[in-house]
Scaffold this active site. Structure first.
Site, PDB file in Angstrom:
ATOM      1  N   HIS A   1     -17.066 -43.946 -18.327  1.00  0.00           N
ATOM      2  CA  HIS A   1     -16.524 -43.901 -16.964  1.00  0.00           C
ATOM      3  C   HIS A   1     -16.456 -45.286 -16.347  1.00  0.00           C
ATOM      4  O   HIS A   1     -17.401 -46.072 -16.490  1.00  0.00           O
ATOM      5  CB  HIS A   1     -17.392 -42.989 -16.080  1.00  0.00           C
ATOM      6  CG  HIS A   1     -17.313 -41.546 -16.477  1.00  0.00           C
ATOM      7  ND1 HIS A   1     -18.027 -41.031 -17.524  1.00  0.00           N
ATOM      8  CD2 HIS A   1     -16.568 -40.525 -15.973  1.00  0.00           C
ATOM      9  CE1 HIS A   1     -17.734 -39.737 -17.656  1.00  0.00           C
ATOM     10  NE2 HIS A   1     -16.857 -39.408 -16.727  1.00  0.00           N
TER      11      HIS A   1
ATOM     12  N   ASP B   1     -12.873 -42.799 -17.670  1.00  0.00           N
ATOM     13  CA  ASP B   1     -12.425 -41.794 -16.690  1.00  0.00           C
ATOM     14  C   ASP B   1     -12.829 -42.143 -15.259  1.00  0.00           C
ATOM     15  O   ASP B   1     -13.773 -42.913 -15.037  1.00  0.00           O
ATOM     16  CB  ASP B   1     -13.060 -40.435 -17.010  1.00  0.00           C
ATOM     17  CG  ASP B   1     -12.414 -39.736 -18.187  1.00  0.00           C
ATOM     18  OD1 ASP B   1     -11.672 -40.395 -18.933  1.00  0.00           O
ATOM     19  OD2 ASP B   1     -12.667 -38.536 -18.360  1.00  0.00           O
TER      20      ASP B   1
HETATM   21 ZN    ZN Z   1     -13.859 -37.128 -14.487  1.00  0.00          ZN
END
Ligand code: ZN
Length: 224
Positions: A186, A39
């Protein structure tokens, strides 16, 4: 009798369509497959993650922010060129759990549409998978996402932002490997810890007999 059968069929159809599933946090518990998702990118860790995924021959799903695709289109293009899947993470990472203004529904729609347009314009991709920032999954958000042609994908496990050692993090990710798992990480991370064990984690998943696939493959989803 015939009439009853037809009415029954119509009711079934109505129920099926009105309950069409659009929100997922894991895949089927019956298959030994998992998905890796990244992400908030494109970001500072994207290039290194792409190297690791290439080295291990893994295809992942990247939920990108519209604003970052705008600012770093080249890195976003590298992700696509490497054959990974792209989803939307909305435009600017608004936390809709905390958003209290009266225009909330409108704001959700704007955030979705802005990201959709940028990803289409800059990368030529029609996104149909999305993940709200902070895993927002209230009915009003899902409704807007559905209206714009999206499936909303959360995760079964993710904690790469937490303040624990890389060793502890690796252990917890490993423990969370199960049928249908969707892992959140991430590529615009708060720390670099996943980079230190992503390659080993992929090996561990495979050693346990799991196949690593994209989200659309795990959930058997296609553009609506
Ligand atoms: Zn996010």
């Amino acid at each position: 009798m015939k009439k009853v059968t037809i009415i029954f069929a119509l009711i079934c159809l109505f129920v099926c369509f009105s309950n069409a599933k659009i929100f997922y946090a894991n895949g089927s518990p019956d298959v030994k497959k998992v998905a890796l998702t990244f992400d908030d990118g494109p970001g500072k860790a994207t290039k290194r993650i792409l190297e690791i995924l290439k080295e291990k021959n893994v295809k992942a799903t990247f939920f990108m922010l519209g604003v970052r695709v705008e600012n770093d289109t080249e890195t976003a293009k590298d992700v696509i060129a490497a054959g990974h899947e792209i989803g939307s993470h909305t435009y600017g990472h608004v936390n809709f759990y905390a958003y209290k203004s009266a225009d909330k529904i409108n704001k959700i729609e704007i955030e979705i549409l802005q990201a959709k347009k940028i990803i289409k314009d800059k990368l030529g991709i029609d996104t149909y998978l999305m993940r709200f920032p902070y895993g927002y999954s209230k009915p009003e958000g899902l409704e807007v996402a559905q209206k714009q042609g999206y499936y909303v994908i959360n995760w079964s496990f993710g904690m790469d932002w937490e303040n624990v050692s890389a060793q502890e993090m690796r252990k917890r990710y490993k423990q969370a490997v199960k049928n249908g798992a969707i892992f959140l990480m991430h590529d615009f991370p708060k720390n670099d810890k996943i980079l230190s064990f992503l390659g080993d984690f992929i090996e561990e998943i495979r050693t346990k007999g799991y196949e690593i696939v994209t989200v659309s493959e795990l959930l058997d989803l296609k553009q609506k």
